[in-house]
Write a protein that holds these residues in place. Structure first.
Motif, PDB file in Angstrom:
ATOM      1  N   ALA A   1       1.340  -6.458   5.357  1.00 12.29           N
ATOM      2  CA  ALA A   1       2.623  -6.323   6.049  1.00 12.29           C
ATOM      3  C   ALA A   1       2.383  -5.916   7.502  1.00 12.29           C
ATOM      4  CB  ALA A   1       3.491  -5.288   5.346  1.00 12.29           C
TER       5      ALA A   1
ATOM      6  N   MET B   1      10.491  -2.288   8.266  1.00 13.14           N
ATOM      7  CA  MET B   1      10.005  -2.254   6.888  1.00 13.14           C
ATOM      8  C   MET B   1      10.805  -1.229   6.112  1.00 13.14           C
ATOM      9  SD  MET B   1       6.225  -1.959   5.519  1.00 13.14           S
ATOM     10  CE  MET B   1       5.728  -1.865   3.863  1.00 13.14           C
TER      11      MET B   1
ATOM     12  N   VAL C   1      10.602  -6.546   6.396  1.00 10.54           N
ATOM     13  CA  VAL C   1       9.731  -6.425   5.233  1.00 10.54           C
ATOM     14  C   VAL C   1      10.376  -5.457   4.241  1.00 10.54           C
ATOM     15  CG1 VAL C   1       7.415  -5.831   4.426  1.00 10.54           C
ATOM     16  CG2 VAL C   1       7.741  -6.640   6.778  1.00 10.54           C
TER      17      VAL C   1
END
Ligand code: ADP
Ligand code: MG
Length: 729
Positions: free
Chosen positions: A340, A356, A428
């Motif tokens: 990621a 994220m 994400v």
């Protein structure tokens, strides 16, 4: 204003009718019509979308009980399908009966039934029947009322288990019904429904029966005509009748096939439309993805080949001007975070922001720390957003909105209105199974046509990821960083507890730390908290008096949770008693032992995820599962845990043993459960439905043609349920 049309017959003036009308008014009905049911009684007509309380014999109170099963409308009731059937269709001659078989017999009483009190004070009712071929004796216990049911000079049908005493056939407590050629309880295949407290089979059966007889509309076809023909489906209406009331097993199979196909077609059409709608929109391609190689070099470890491959797949997506929608599956500890990070690095280097989202505050903070360190020398600005209000948070929000923060890490809090981005281009979500489809979509909605990346450690068997994530591309990290040891896993009974406690003490003596996952409490978070506290107390007052014990559970204040985790990470706690909140991702390499209480009550994937917590250190790791139930399946499941550390194998076995109903629980994947289809059996139908969906969409990509309107309605309803992203615009 109510618009009541009351039919003539209902106004005839007699008391019953008046009462009826009053009752109707109570129901605030808008439309009233009546039909006759099987017994010739009048019933209110209903539509599929009406509440089930209007069905004869249901009413307000019982409707609430049905509500517990998720049944609110007539349509819900008709889709409440039998979980099993009992074949009462065969009527046999008494002279041909075989011991132990469940069968119907039709005959006439040879005399009046006789009741008496037995020695153990039961009321025993006995009768003999004859069908011309032989005589059968029938006995009921504590059922004197059957005497009344057996009145009348007619044939009766009896369904029960046959036994023989000498030559004489016998049945005990059989189901009885007068023979009138249209048996309801006998002489047919009888459905057996899933129930809840307060509902009996009889209530559900008669509700379904009445729903059918007072249904005032046709059940519409979902599948367009040409496909129905090609795939040999029967009509939905027929299938619905057959599934509740099979005329024979052959017809039943056709009905089940038809309804399964319909359900999977709806699912597949929706998923393919999601995919299509994504391909229609455009976003900015990342200008600099090559820089990721530089980033990889800066890490203090060498990426595994699997990580490299997955990063390449992601970069391939980011280079295009179609938004990425990729799922990364990787076992616990396979190193998803750095993957990621690489994607976010590319976003920032191309001039965008990245975000994220993690399911817990503990995890969000850990990611924040990891990324801050990773990106320290690259001049990339990382911020953390969690719940609550503070001046510091306001500043972070401002920075994020102005584009002065490059990477935002956070919990659900990043979804709130106040969080605005300047140019978010990559979203994400970590540990996807904790979030629904809807939340995933919401984060992406914070930017314009954002690339999305979803990370999950719940490995979905490859054959099935199609249906669950058909709108996502899937990458798999199928390799662990070098040097990882397997967690030695044992399933033990209570008799081993003393030895396990000694083992724990030895390990703490060697300087290690221990997790104990306390018994699963599902009722509420309050109960769960209480259970964890009490469990910890019992340890600290009992076997582990002189040890440092900490407690961790979901309901604790974030501040307290952090403090406990920090103490544990710093080695100031020997034993951490915890609920499953530790399931997701926090690293304490010195913790090498995990004890799981009542392990048989957890899902295998969850157990695997839990033990992943002790897989990361340099020390040998031990997972000890206490199991109290010794059932066959439980034992089989525990055996799998002890035998393998491969998350994919485990989830595949889990699916086989538990069945997809539980496996695909809403909580795990954010998709609704399938009501009819059984994915471990219906893969072939799934494939056919997939092809049919493709064919339909190829001809009519927005489902605008008249023949596709019913399908469109069902797709929309289904995907709204899971927070659809406006696929039908
Ligand atoms: P998960 O896939 O469970 O999220 P993480 O990304 O948290 O796993 O990684 C687990 C640990 O492994 C972290 O401490 C991380 O730094 C380390 N790690 C990741 N990739 C590698 C690698 N290629 N070599 C060595 N260690 C690695
Ligand atoms: Mg992780």
């Amino acid at each position: 204003m109510q618009n009541m049309e009351i039919s003539e017959s209902a106004c005839s003036g007699d008391k019953a009718a008046m009462f009826f009308i009053a009752a109707l008014k109570n129901y605030k009905r808008v439309r009233i019509g009546k039909v006759k049911n099987i017994n010739g009684r009048e019933m209110i007509k209903v539509k599929l979308s009406d509440s089930i309380k209007y069905i004869k014999g249901v009413g307000e109170k019982r409707a609430k009980i049905f509500g517990k099963l998720g049944i609110k409308t007539v349509s819900d009731l008709l889709y409440h399908l039998p979980r099993d059937y009992e074949d009462r269709s065969e009527i046999k001659n008494i002279c041909d009966l075989i011991d132990g078989e469940n069968v119907c017999v039709m005959g006439r009483l040879t005399g009046f039934p006789r009741s008496f009190r037995s020695k153990n004070r039961l009321t025993v009712t006995q009768a003999a029947i004859s069908d011309g071929t032989a005589v059968m004796k029938i006995t009921w216990f504590n059922a004197k009322y059957v005497e009344n049911q057996l009145r009348g000079d007619c044939d009766f049908v009896f369904f029960g288990t046959v036994t023989h005493r000498g030559q004489l056939a016998e049945m005990v407590n059989p189901v009885i019904e007068p023979y009138d050629g249209k048996g309801r309880k006998t002489g047919r295949i009888v459905p057996i429904y899933p129930l809840t407290a307060g509902l009996s089979q009889y209530m559900v059966r008669s509700a379904v029966e009445n729903a059918f007889s007072c249904l005032d509309e046709k059940i519409k076809e979902t599948v367009p005509q040409d496909i129905r023909k090609k795939c040999s489906l029967i009509s939905t209406e027929e299938a619905m009748h057959e599934i509740h009331n099979p005329t024979n097993f052959d017809n039943f199979r056709k009905a089940k096939y038809t309804l399964t196909f319909e359900e999977l077609l709806v699912m597949q059409t929706g998923i393919q439309m999601l995919k299509g709608s994504r391909e229609k929109c455009y976003c900015e391609a990342f200008s600099d993805v090559k820089c990721v190689a530089e980033f990889a070099k800066s890490l203090d470890f060498e990426l595994t080949n699997a990580q490299k491959r997955v990063i390449n797949e992601i970069c391939g997506d980011l280079r295009k001007n179609i938004p990425m929608n990729r799922l990364v599956q990787g076992d616990v500890g396979s190193g998803k975070t750095v993957v990621a990070a690489a994607a976010m690095f590319a976003a920032v280097k191309s001039g965008f922001q990245a975000a994220m989202m993690a399911p817990t505050e503990i995890l969000a903070k850990q990611h924040y720390k990891t990324f801050s360190k990773m990106f320290e020398n690259w001049g990339i600005r990382v911020v953390l957003i969690v719940g609550g209000k503070s001046k510091a948070k306001d500043e972070i929000l401002e920075k994020t909105a102005k584009g002065e923060a490059d990477i935002v890490v956070g919990t659900h809090a990043v979804l709130t209105e106040s969080v605005k981005f300047k140019n978010l281009a990559l979203a994400v979500t970590d540990e996807q199974h904790r979030f629904g489809v809807k939340q995933r979509a919401n984060l992406a909605g914070k930017g314009k046509n954002v690339h999305t990346l979803v990370m999950t450690a719940t490995p979905i068997p490859r054959t099935l990821s199609l249906i669950l994530y058909g709108d996502l591309d899937v990458s798999v990290i199928d390799e662990l960083p070098p040097g990882r040891k397997e967690v030695k896993t044992y399933a033990l009974g209570e008799n081993m507890r003393a030895r396990v406690y000694k083992f724990i003490k030895d390990k703490i003596g060697e300087g290690r730390q221990v997790y104990i996952v306390c018994p699963l409490v599902e009722e509420s978070e309050i109960m769960e908290a209480k259970a964890a506290e009490e469990y910890a107390k019992s340890l600290s007052e009992g076997d582990f008096k002189n040890y440092r014990i900490g407690v961790l559970y979901g309901r604790m204040k974030a501040k307290d949770k952090d403090a406990v985790m920090r103490n544990f990470a710093d080695g100031d706690i020997d034993i951490l008693v915890s609920t499953t909140v530790i399931e997701v991702g926090v690293d304490v390499p010195n913790a090498s032992v995990m004890v799981i209480e009542n392990a048989e009550r957890f899902g295998l994937s969850q157990l695997h995820q839990l033990r992943g917590r002790i897989r990361r250190g340099v020390h040998d790791a031990f997972c000890i599962m206490f199991c109290s139930s010794g059932g066959e399946v439980a034992r089989e499941r525990m055996k799998i845990m002890c035998e393998t550390n491969d998350g994919f194998k485990i989830s595949e076995k889990d699916l086989l043993l538990r069945g997809p109903g539980e496996f695909f629980g809403v909580r795990q994947h954010g998709l609704p459960e399938l009501k009819i289809a059984n994915l471990s059996e219906d893969m072939d139908i799934l494939k056919m439905a997939g092809l049919a969906a493709e064919e339909i969409i190829a001809k009519d990509k927005n489902l605008e043609n008249p023949e596709n309107q019913n399908l469109k309605a069902r797709v929309t309803a289904r995907f709204e349920e899971v927070g659809g992203r406006g696929i039908l615009n």
